[in-house]
Enzyme design. Structure first.
Site, short mmCIF file in Angstrom:
data_model
loop_
_atom_site.label_atom_id
_atom_site.label_comp_id
_atom_site.label_asym_id
_atom_site.label_seq_id
_atom_site.Cartn_x
_atom_site.Cartn_y
_atom_site.Cartn_z
N HIS A 1 -4.28 9.23 -3.93
CA HIS A 1 -4.69 9.82 -5.20
C HIS A 1 -3.66 10.83 -5.70
O HIS A 1 -2.97 11.47 -4.91
CB HIS A 1 -6.10 10.41 -5.15
CG HIS A 1 -6.28 11.59 -4.23
ND1 HIS A 1 -6.06 12.88 -4.64
CD2 HIS A 1 -6.70 11.67 -2.94
CE1 HIS A 1 -6.34 13.71 -3.64
NE2 HIS A 1 -6.71 13.00 -2.60
N ASP B 1 -4.36 13.41 -8.00
CA ASP B 1 -4.84 14.76 -8.34
C ASP B 1 -4.94 15.63 -7.09
O ASP B 1 -4.96 15.14 -5.96
CB ASP B 1 -6.21 14.68 -9.04
CG ASP B 1 -7.30 14.09 -8.17
OD1 ASP B 1 -7.05 13.06 -7.51
OD2 ASP B 1 -8.41 14.66 -8.14
N ASP C 1 -2.32 16.91 0.05
CA ASP C 1 -3.51 16.11 -0.22
C ASP C 1 -3.48 15.77 -1.70
O ASP C 1 -3.89 16.57 -2.51
CB ASP C 1 -4.76 16.91 0.16
CG ASP C 1 -6.06 16.20 -0.19
OD1 ASP C 1 -6.01 15.03 -0.61
OD2 ASP C 1 -7.12 16.83 -0.04
N GLU D 1 -9.84 11.94 -7.84
CA GLU D 1 -10.48 11.69 -6.53
C GLU D 1 -11.27 12.92 -6.12
O GLU D 1 -12.36 12.81 -5.58
CB GLU D 1 -9.41 11.36 -5.49
CG GLU D 1 -9.96 10.84 -4.16
CD GLU D 1 -10.35 11.93 -3.17
OE1 GLU D 1 -11.04 11.60 -2.19
OE2 GLU D 1 -9.99 13.11 -3.35
N GLU D 2 -10.69 14.08 -6.38
CA GLU D 2 -11.29 15.34 -5.91
C GLU D 2 -12.55 15.71 -6.69
O GLU D 2 -13.23 16.65 -6.31
CB GLU D 2 -10.27 16.49 -5.99
CG GLU D 2 -9.00 16.26 -5.15
CD GLU D 2 -9.23 16.39 -3.64
OE1 GLU D 2 -10.39 16.55 -3.23
OE2 GLU D 2 -8.25 16.30 -2.90
N ASP E 1 -5.29 9.15 2.97
CA ASP E 1 -5.85 10.37 2.37
C ASP E 1 -6.70 11.14 3.36
O ASP E 1 -7.87 11.41 3.10
CB ASP E 1 -6.67 9.99 1.12
CG ASP E 1 -7.18 11.21 0.39
OD1 ASP E 1 -6.62 12.30 0.59
OD2 ASP E 1 -8.16 11.08 -0.36
N HIS F 1 -7.17 21.81 1.01
CA HIS F 1 -8.11 22.53 0.13
C HIS F 1 -8.05 24.04 0.39
O HIS F 1 -9.03 24.74 0.16
CB HIS F 1 -9.54 22.00 0.26
CG HIS F 1 -9.68 20.58 -0.23
ND1 HIS F 1 -10.88 20.04 -0.66
CD2 HIS F 1 -8.77 19.58 -0.36
CE1 HIS F 1 -10.69 18.78 -1.03
NE2 HIS F 1 -9.42 18.48 -0.85
ZN LIG Z 1 -7.44 13.75 -0.76
#
Ligand SMILES: [Zn+2]
Length: 392
Positions: A83, A85, A113, A146-147, A170, A359
């Site tokens: 992904h 984003d 990520d 995705e997030e 991912d 994150h």
């Molecule tokens: Zn991810």
């Protein structure tokens, strides 16, 4: 088993990773990185299309699909996905490189990520083509949003793909394959009471907030069991301290690796809200007002549940052995686009790609892990072509 020498161009992979992480791409603002990736994929010889998912999820670009023609006649196509984003903070990203470690300057996420996964895909394909290693058709899907609930993948039309098998890259770790990830349900409860002046006539009101609190106090939340979690994350309602609140909305979720447990937990949450309003009423003048609860339970995404004897698992294990490594299978409590693809019948798992402490502003990667992931992926694609060619 000794590790075989890598076929990956580590310096090129590092440059590309730094290039991509410096293009900030928080969810709904993937346009700049998508244009960069489009140029890269086209330059590599891919045929690139961008779909209309952006209009539907409110992003400034759609999902990117690139097709690479295979060089192994008869080999089955293979899907590779990551992904574009990232979560925030991601206003401006200034990576700090110390040897093989790339971290942030502490003010943003790194965006490994999922750019770690994206560069592994790009570099593996480059090397396959440069070294003329036979491979089948490759379909690369780079998603948006995705997030925020896997929304790019959900709006991607899977019928555009010829591949039925593939990998999403991912997840943290390296040489690790996620074969189980939970399904999730959204749980949204709207509690209706009755407004009244809190000082003059509170007995003529029904506090939606208090009823919601009673429901929540009796609810199993957090880690429900080994396979199941539940959370209420948002409470909205009320107008002023001097008004008995007549409406409160509570939003939450539950996830489980077991569909039975997922439905049981969602039913439990629904029942708690319904029980909290049951029989609650107030008479004002000649009218009786009844409290009520509207509870919506919606599937957010399906589970990922790949059997250990599935072809994709054997393929990744053989590829890992082929480069002198092992491959650990594991479950996770987080979802990825692999859940969406699996829900549509793709034989797919989620391969670790070296992202760490994701994150958070402490996010980092070890470039050696990115090289290893690209090498493993290259071997997966090579073996897939070799075995499916034989099968024809
Ligand atoms: Zn991810």
């Amino acid at each position: 088993m000794p590790a075989t020498p890598s076929r990956i161009d580590a310096a090129r992979l590092k440059d590309e990773f730094l290039d991509l992480v410096c293009i900030a791409s928080p969810t709904k603002h993937e346009g700049a990185v998508a244009r960069r990736l489009e140029a890269i994929l086209t330059g590599m010889g891919g045929r690139v299309e961008v779909d209309d998912a952006g209009e539907r999820v409110g992003s400034d670009t759609g999902n990117v699909l690139a097709r690479f023609e295979g060089s192994a006649p008869g080999a089955e196509p293979f899907l590779l996905s990551g992904h574009m984003d990232t979560v925030g903070p991601a206003g401006a990203i200034h990576p700090v490189v110390e040897g093989d470690i790339v971290r942030t300057d502490g003010t943003s996420v790194l965006g490994g990520d999922d750019k770690a996964g994206v560069v592994a895909i790009l570099e593996a394909i480059r090397v396959l083509r440069e070294r003329k290693i036979p491979h089948g058709d490759l379909e690369v899907v780079l998603t948006i949003s995705e997030e925020s609930g896997l929304r790019g993948a959900k709006h991607f039309d899977g019928s555009r793909l010829r591949a039925r098998r593939g990998l999403v890259l991912d997840v943290d770790g390296v040489c690790e394959l996620i074969v189980r990830a939970p399904a999730a349900n959204h749980v949204i409860a709207t509690i209706y009471g009755l407004a009244a002046h809190a000082g003059i006539c509170p007995e003529e009101g029904l506090s939606a907030l208090q009823m919601a609190a009673e429901a929540i106090a009796g609810m199993k939340l957090g880690r429900v069991d080994e396979e199941t979690t539940a959370n209420l994350g948002v409470v909205q309602g009320g107008l002023a301290t001097n008004i008995v609140p007549d409406c409160v909305v509570v939003r939450g979720e539950t996830r489980s690796l077991s569909m039975e447990k997922l439905e049981a937990q969602a039913a439990h949450m629904r029942e708690r809200f319904e029980a909290a309003v049951a029989g609650r009423s107030v008479r004002v003048g000649d009218r009786v007002h009844h409290a009520r609860a509207e509870v919506q339970v919606r599937r957010q995404y399906d589970a990922l549940d790949v059997p250990e004897d599935a072809g994709i698992v054997g393929l990744v294990r053989s590829a890992a052995a082929g480069i002198g490594r092992g491959c650990r299978l594991r479950a996770t409590g987080g979802a990825s686009d692999a859940n969406v693809f699996a829900g549509r019948g793709f034989e797919i798992a989620n391969l670790g790609c070296g992202m760490r402490e994701i994150h958070t502003v402490n996010e980092w990667v070890d470039l050696k892990d990115l090289v290893l992931t690209a090498d493993l992926l290259l071997e997966v694609v090579r073996l897939h072509a070799a075995s499916s060619e034989r099968g024809h």
